[in-house]
Scaffold this motif. Structure first.
Motif, PDB file in Angstrom:
ATOM      1  N   ASP A 263      -2.783  13.013   1.271  1.00 13.32           N
ATOM      2  CA  ASP A 263      -2.389  12.363   0.015  1.00 13.32           C
ATOM      3  C   ASP A 263      -2.792  10.899  -0.084  1.00 13.32           C
ATOM      4  O   ASP A 263      -2.059  10.089  -0.680  1.00 13.32           O
ATOM      5  CB  ASP A 263      -0.862  12.464  -0.207  1.00 13.32           C
ATOM      6  CG  ASP A 263      -0.413  13.902  -0.347  1.00 13.32           C
ATOM      7  OD1 ASP A 263      -1.258  14.756  -0.678  1.00 13.32           O
ATOM      8  OD2 ASP A 263       0.774  14.165  -0.110  1.00 13.32           O
TER       9      ASP A 263
ATOM     10  N   PHE B 131     -14.290   6.744  -0.967  1.00  9.96           N
ATOM     11  CA  PHE B 131     -13.180   7.666  -1.237  1.00  9.96           C
ATOM     12  C   PHE B 131     -12.540   7.304  -2.576  1.00  9.96           C
ATOM     13  O   PHE B 131     -12.092   6.177  -2.767  1.00  9.96           O
ATOM     14  CB  PHE B 131     -12.141   7.604  -0.112  1.00  9.96           C
ATOM     15  CG  PHE B 131     -11.017   8.592  -0.285  1.00  9.96           C
ATOM     16  CD1 PHE B 131     -11.230   9.943  -0.040  1.00  9.96           C
ATOM     17  CD2 PHE B 131      -9.776   8.189  -0.726  1.00  9.96           C
ATOM     18  CE1 PHE B 131     -10.214  10.866  -0.218  1.00  9.96           C
ATOM     19  CE2 PHE B 131      -8.746   9.109  -0.908  1.00  9.96           C
ATOM     20  CZ  PHE B 131      -8.970  10.447  -0.658  1.00  9.96           C
ATOM     21  N   LYS B 132     -12.532   8.251  -3.489  1.00 10.94           N
ATOM     22  CA  LYS B 132     -12.043   7.998  -4.860  1.00 10.94           C
ATOM     23  C   LYS B 132     -12.698   6.753  -5.453  1.00 10.94           C
ATOM     24  O   LYS B 132     -12.053   5.953  -6.120  1.00 10.94           O
ATOM     25  CB  LYS B 132     -10.521   7.888  -4.876  1.00 10.94           C
ATOM     26  CG  LYS B 132      -9.859   9.161  -4.360  1.00 10.94           C
ATOM     27  CD  LYS B 132      -8.401   9.256  -4.705  1.00 10.94           C
ATOM     28  CE  LYS B 132      -7.833  10.535  -4.075  1.00 10.94           C
ATOM     29  NZ  LYS B 132      -6.688  11.076  -4.789  1.00 10.94           N
TER      30      LYS B 132
ATOM     31  N   ASP C  32      -4.352   7.829  -1.751  1.00 17.10           N
ATOM     32  CA  ASP C  32      -4.668   7.538  -3.145  1.00 17.10           C
ATOM     33  C   ASP C  32      -5.344   6.175  -3.227  1.00 17.10           C
ATOM     34  O   ASP C  32      -5.626   5.556  -2.207  1.00 17.10           O
ATOM     35  CB  ASP C  32      -3.416   7.632  -4.026  1.00 17.10           C
ATOM     36  CG  ASP C  32      -2.332   6.645  -3.611  1.00 17.10           C
ATOM     37  OD1 ASP C  32      -2.675   5.487  -3.262  1.00 17.10           O
ATOM     38  OD2 ASP C  32      -1.153   7.025  -3.622  1.00 17.10           O
ATOM     39  N   ARG C  33      -5.626   5.744  -4.451  1.00 21.84           N
ATOM     40  CA  ARG C  33      -6.393   4.501  -4.616  1.00 21.84           C
ATOM     41  C   ARG C  33      -5.667   3.268  -4.102  1.00 21.84           C
ATOM     42  O   ARG C  33      -6.273   2.215  -3.948  1.00 21.84           O
ATOM     43  CB  ARG C  33      -6.745   4.297  -6.087  1.00 21.84           C
ATOM     44  CG  ARG C  33      -7.912   5.137  -6.519  1.00 21.84           C
ATOM     45  CD  ARG C  33      -8.291   4.771  -7.941  1.00 21.84           C
ATOM     46  NE  ARG C  33      -9.415   5.556  -8.397  1.00 21.84           N
ATOM     47  CZ  ARG C  33      -9.764   5.674  -9.682  1.00 21.84           C
ATOM     48  NH1 ARG C  33      -9.062   5.057 -10.607  1.00 21.84           N
ATOM     49  NH2 ARG C  33     -10.807   6.402 -10.018  1.00 21.84           N
ATOM     50  N   LYS C  34      -4.376   3.393  -3.893  1.00 14.13           N
ATOM     51  CA  LYS C  34      -3.601   2.251  -3.397  1.00 14.13           C
ATOM     52  C   LYS C  34      -3.354   2.359  -1.901  1.00 14.13           C
ATOM     53  O   LYS C  34      -2.486   1.688  -1.350  1.00 14.13           O
ATOM     54  CB  LYS C  34      -2.254   2.159  -4.135  1.00 14.13           C
ATOM     55  CG  LYS C  34      -2.392   1.878  -5.624  1.00 14.13           C
ATOM     56  CD  LYS C  34      -2.776   0.430  -5.872  1.00 14.13           C
ATOM     57  CE  LYS C  34      -2.897   0.149  -7.367  1.00 14.13           C
ATOM     58  NZ  LYS C  34      -3.590  -1.125  -7.609  1.00 14.13           N
TER      59      LYS C  34
ATOM     60  N   SER D 152      -7.681  13.359   1.885  1.00 13.84           N
ATOM     61  CA  SER D 152      -7.196  14.134   0.731  1.00 13.84           C
ATOM     62  C   SER D 152      -5.947  14.913   1.101  1.00 13.84           C
ATOM     63  O   SER D 152      -4.958  14.925   0.357  1.00 13.84           O
ATOM     64  CB  SER D 152      -8.280  15.117   0.250  1.00 13.84           C
ATOM     65  OG  SER D 152      -9.470  14.439  -0.058  1.00 13.84           O
TER      66      SER D 152
ATOM     67  N   TYR E 193       0.830  -1.206   0.000  1.00 12.91           N
ATOM     68  CA  TYR E 193       0.000   0.000   0.000  1.00 12.91           C
ATOM     69  C   TYR E 193       0.865   1.258   0.000  1.00 12.91           C
ATOM     70  O   TYR E 193       1.956   1.269   0.584  1.00 12.91           O
ATOM     71  CB  TYR E 193      -0.900   0.014   1.238  1.00 12.91           C
ATOM     72  CG  TYR E 193      -1.988  -1.028   1.216  1.00 12.91           C
ATOM     73  CD1 TYR E 193      -2.996  -0.974   0.260  1.00 12.91           C
ATOM     74  CD2 TYR E 193      -2.009  -2.067   2.140  1.00 12.91           C
ATOM     75  CE1 TYR E 193      -4.000  -1.937   0.222  1.00 12.91           C
ATOM     76  CE2 TYR E 193      -3.011  -3.033   2.117  1.00 12.91           C
ATOM     77  CZ  TYR E 193      -4.007  -2.964   1.148  1.00 12.91           C
ATOM     78  OH  TYR E 193      -4.993  -3.906   1.115  1.00 12.91           O
ATOM     79  N   SER E 194       0.353   2.303  -0.629  1.00 13.31           N
ATOM     80  CA  SER E 194       1.097   3.575  -0.645  1.00 13.31           C
ATOM     81  C   SER E 194       1.085   4.215   0.739  1.00 13.31           C
ATOM     82  O   SER E 194       2.057   4.849   1.148  1.00 13.31           O
ATOM     83  CB  SER E 194       0.489   4.520  -1.678  1.00 13.31           C
ATOM     84  OG  SER E 194      -0.872   4.775  -1.383  1.00 13.31           O
TER      85      SER E 194
END
Lengths: 353, 353
Positions: free
Chosen positions: B87, B113-114, B89-91, B84, B30-31
C-alpha cells in the motif's frame, strides 16, 4: 489552426504540425530518429506521416504489439534493448506515433533511456489527441495497476493530425469523446452543451482544439498535480477501478478507457449529488448523456465488491483515504472529497436502475 | 561536520545526519516509510540506523539481493510490486540504505513509482558516499550496459554516516577511494597530493567531506551534464567498458567499480599525455599511484578488442563518435576530446608495460 503553447513545448495541428516538425528536425540535428509504432499505426498512419517529412534523416522504425495489455515494463525492456542495438545515443529522438499506449510507453522509454532522450508525441486516436497529448504524464501498467510506473516529463512537441482519425473504428472515437465530455463537465458548461449536440464524428477538429486548450490550461496552472490538476481525474477514480477489473477478469470483455470512465463519470456524478451539491437535474442529464452514448455495463454484486478493492491502488490516494474529485455544478469541481464505502455501493445501485 | 547544500537538498554528516532525518520525518508526515536494504546492510547497518530514528512511523523493510548483477529492471519490478502490495502511496518515502546498487536502483524505483515518490539516500559504502550521494543520477543496468535505464532526480536528503565504513572489507574501501583520487585529478591537485599520502582508511572523514564538496560544486554548476559535469566521467569511458566486459565475461573475475576506473584513469592519462598536454611526469605519477594501490589487471589482445566494442554503448557518445574527458594537468580537464581507435590500443599497451 493555431498552436497551443504549453510550458516548454507546443501542440501543433494538421498542416502546421508537419511544418513545425520538419523545422525542428532540421534544427535539432539528431543522430537518429526512432519512430515507435504498433502494427495498426505502422500500416495505417506511418506511410502518410513519412510522406510529409522532408530531409534525409537516419530513421529506424520500432514496432510493438498493440493494446493496453502490452503497456508493460516487459515491452519497455524490449524497446530499450532495440534502442541499444540500433546505437541510439543521447542525441537521438523518439517519435511516438500511435494511441495512448504508444505515447505513454514511448514517453517513458525515452525519458529513462540513458537517463532521458528527446521525444515527440503524434497521437493517432481521439483519446490520445485530447488526453495524452498534453501534460507530460508517461508510464506503463504494473499487472492490472494502471500507470503504476512512470514519470512526468514533457515531450519536445505534440502533433495533432486529425486525418488519422479516419483510420479509427467508431468505438474508438466514442472512447476519446468521453474525455472531451469530461472536459466540459469539469471546466466549461457551454462546451458540455455543445458536445451533447455532436453526432457527426467526422467534424471534430474544433472540439479537439477546445479540449486541448482546456486540458493545457489546467496543466499549465498545476503541472505536478498538487491541486487544480486533480480535476482531470473526474470519473477516473471509479473509472480506472472498473477498467482494471475488466482488464484482469477473464469473464468480462475488456472496456476501452473512455467506456470505463463513462461509467465512472455517472457513478461520481451520483457522489457529487450527495456530497458536493450537484443538482438532481444535472445528475440526471449526465446519466442520460452517458447511457445514451455508451449503453449500460452490467455489474454483479461480486463485480462491485471486487472493483472497490482496486481503489486502494489509486495513485491519488494517501494515508489510506480514497480521494475523489466531485462536481459542484456542471463546469466546476471540488477536489479531495473523502467518500464512505457505503455511498460507493449506492452509486452503483443508482447506475444500475 | 557542516552540511553540504545542493540545489534543493543537503548532504548531512554523522550525528547531524540523524538529527536532520528525525526532524524531516516528523515534519513530512509520510504515510509509510519504506527502507530498501540488501542482505548485508540489513544485517550490518539497519539495526544501528533504526536505533537512531525516533518517532513512531509506519515502517516496512524491503530487502533485495546484493551486487551489481541484481541492479536490473527485474529487481525494480519486484520492488514496485512489493510497494504496491504494501500500500505505498504518493505520500510514502523510500530510504535507500546501502551501496551504489541500492541508492541507484532505489532512487530509480522511487522516482518512477506512481510517477515519483520522495526518497532519501543513506550510502553505506565509501564509493556511494563520495559518488552516488550527490548528483541525482539514478538507474539500473540493461544486460551488461551500465546505467542504461534511469532518470536524473534529486533525493530529499543524503545522509553520510561514516561509521558504516567499519562494516566494509578493505577491497571495498579501495574501490571508493579510486573515485576520491579522481576528484583530485579532475579538480584539485592539492587534494590529489594529500590523498596520495593516505594509508589509514579508518580516518577518512575529512576526505569524504572534501570529495562531496568537489562533486557537489561540479554538479551544481551543470546538473544536466551539458558541459562541466562531464569531467566526472574521467576514467569512466574506458573504465566502464572494462567493468562491463569483466562483468559479462565468464572467464574473468568481476572487478569492483573503483578497480575498473583505476584502470580507466591510467589508460585515459595516457590519452591525455598524447592529446591534451598532460606532462610525462604527471602521467607516470598517475600510473604509479594506481598500480601501487590497485595492482595490474591482465588483458589479452582478445580482451582489449572486446572491451573497445563496449565503447559505442557509452551514454556520453553521440553521432557515432567516442567522446573522452582528458586531463590537461592534474587538476584540470578538457571535455569532448575525440580519440582514434589506434590510440586506444596504444593506451592498453602503455598500461601493460
Amino acid at each position: 489552426m493555431q498552436s497551443v503553447s504549453a510550458n516548454t513545448y507546443s501542440v501543433h495541428f494538421n498542416d502546421k504540425a508537419y511544418t513545425e516538425l520538419n523545422t525542428h528536425l532540421e534544427k535539432a540535428n539528431y543522430s537518429k530518429v526512432f519512430i515507435l509504432v504498433d502494427e495498426n499505426t505502422h500500416q495505417h498512419c506511418l506511410p502518410s506521416f513519412m510522406s510529409q517529412i522532408f530531409g534525409d534523416y537516419n530513421y529506424e522504425i520500432i514496432e510493438i504489439e498493440e493494446g493496453e495489455i502490452n503497456k508493460t515494463i516487459e515491452t519497455c525492456v524490449q524497446v530499450w534493448h532495440v534502442l541499444s542495438e540500433l546505437d541510439a545515443d543521447r542525441k537521438s529522438v523518439m517519435i511516438n506515433l500511435g494511441g495512448g499506449v504508444i505515447t505513454d510507453l514511448g514517453g517513458f522509454v525515452a525519458s529513462t533511456f540513458k537517463r532521458g532522450i528527446d521525444f515527440i508525441n503524434v497521437p493517432t486516436t481521439l483519446l490520445s489527441m485530447v488526453d495524452a497529448s498534453v501534460g507530460g504524464k508517461t508510464g506503463v501498467d504494473l499487472g492490472s495497476l494502471k500507470n503504476q510506473v512512470g514519470v512526468i516529463n514533457l515531450p519536445k512537441m505534440v502533433l495533432v493530425i486529425s486525418s488519422f482519425l479516419e483510420t479509427l473504428e467508431e468505438r474508438q472515437l466514442h472512447s476519446g469523446f468521453a474525455e472531451m465530455l469530461k472536459h466540459g463537465l469539469i471546466r466549461d458548461k457551454k462546451y458540455w452543451n455543445e458536445l451533447n449536440l455532436v453526432s457527426d464524428f467526422n467534424k471534430l477538429d474544433e472540439f479537439i482544439y477546445d479540449s486541448v486548450v482546456i486540458k493545457n490550461d489546467v496543466v499549465m496552472q498545476d503541472p505536478t498535480e498538487q491541486n487544480l490538476r486533480k480535476i482531470l481525474n473526474y470519473g477516473h477514480t471509479l473509472g480506472h477501478a472498473v477498467e482494471s477489473y475488466f482488464l484482469e477478469s477473464e469473464s468480462h470483455k475488456t472496456l476501452l478507457h473512455g467506456e470505463a470512465i463513462a461509467v465512472g463519470m455517472v457513478l461520481e456524478a451520483y457522489l457529487s449529488n450527495k456530497l458536493t451539491g450537484l443538482s438532481d437535474d444535472s445528475l440526471n442529464a449526465i446519466k442520460k448523456t452517458f447511457i445514451n452514448r455508451y449503453g449500460k455495463v452490467s455489474f454483479t454484486d461480486e463485480d462491485i465488491k471486487n472493483i472497490l478493492t482496486y481503489l486502494k491502488f489509486d495513485k491519488k490516494n494517501s494515508h489510506g483515504n480514497i480521494n475523489f474529485v466531485l462536481l459542484k455544478t456542471i463546469g466546476e469541481c471540488q477536489i479531495d472529497v473523502i467518500v464512505s464505502e457505503d455511498l460507493l455501493y449506492k452509486s452503483f445501485a443508482y447506475y444500475k436502475v
